[in-house]
Design an enzyme around this catalytic site. Structure first.
Site, PDB file in Angstrom:
ATOM      1  N   LYS A 136      27.643 120.644   9.582  1.00  0.00           N
ATOM      2  CA  LYS A 136      29.096 120.483   9.470  1.00  0.00           C
ATOM      3  C   LYS A 136      29.645 121.525   8.501  1.00  0.00           C
ATOM      4  CE  LYS A 136      32.700 117.108   8.320  1.00  0.00           C
ATOM      5  NZ  LYS A 136      32.987 115.702   7.922  1.00  0.00           N
ATOM      6  N   HIS A 185       2.399 130.205  -4.023  1.00  0.00           N
ATOM      7  CA  HIS A 185       1.147 130.945  -3.981  1.00  0.00           C
ATOM      8  C   HIS A 185       1.191 132.037  -2.917  1.00  0.00           C
ATOM      9  CE1 HIS A 185      -0.819 128.038  -6.625  1.00  0.00           C
ATOM     10  NE2 HIS A 185      -0.239 127.081  -5.904  1.00  0.00           N
TER      11      HIS A 185
END
Length: 214
Positions: free
Chosen positions: A168, A103
């Protein structure tokens, strides 16, 4: 009577074989009834398996690649307002939300749509939400409970947190890409998908510029 029975068996055996072949192409179980329902009853725009407790909107704006299980587990929500492109061999856990439209902050009756792209071999953990405009590169792993608010288009990494960030980096040289003996786009064998798409998916926004289908 024998001829009728023979015709029934002649029809059933290839159908059962097709289901067995299909079962080898997907990591999560899909029932024979789901397979039958798609063949004879379901909306062909949603050409991939969806759990009964998952939801898809605007399927004409969604593309799901080879052997990807986008929504076979419960609680998934694929909102295709702005477009969702899911690559090959993508794995979804349960309760995943992919949002491609939101929205407007000043007018909530108006939507702002932005495409979401999920690259090949991505793995999306349980309770993940991916927000509009996000691009995830090849082999991006998203940890459970993460909220992905921005793109990680280079891929080969593990994300976690809210908002998600890289925890990572993955070594590309160690990555082993999966390739099953049977390859399907959803319920459709790879060899038949081009014909299927021309018949049933003419309005899908991704077909015309998708190089892997040509």
């Amino acid at each position: 009577m024998k001829s009728v029975l023979k015709k029934i068996l002649y029809y059933l055996f290839p159908f059962i074989k097709a289901y067995i072949d299909f079962s080898y192409s997907i990591t999560n179980k899909v029932t024979l009834w789901d397979f039958v329902r798609f063949r004879f009853l379901s909306n062909k725009n949603i050409y991939w398996p969806i759990h009964k407790n998952s939801e898809v909107t605007h399927p004409q704006n969604i593309f799901v690649g080879i052997n990807s299980n986008a929504g076979t587990r419960p609680g998934c929500y694929l909102q295709g307002n702005g477009g969702i492109y899911i690559g090959n061999y993508v794995h979804f856990a349960s309760n995943i939300g992919i949002i491609s439209g939101n929205h407007d902050v000043y007018n909530q009756m108006q939507h702002v749509n932005q495409e979401v792209r999920i690259g090949d071999y991505c793995w999306i953990g349980m309770n993940v939400v991916i927000l509009p405009g996000v691009v995830l590169g090849t082999r991006t792993i998203v940890g459970a409970g993460s909220i992905v608010t921005k793109s990680f288009s280079d891929g080969y990494c593990v994300l976690a947190g809210n908002p998600a960030k890289i925890i990572k980096y993955l070594n590309k040289d160690k990555f082993i890409p999966t390739q099953f003996k049977t390859e399907y786009y959803g319920f459709i064998p790879k060899s038949k998908f081009h014909h299927f798409s021309k018949k049933y998916l003419r309005n899908n926004k991704y077909l015309n510029d998708n190089e892997q289908l040509k």
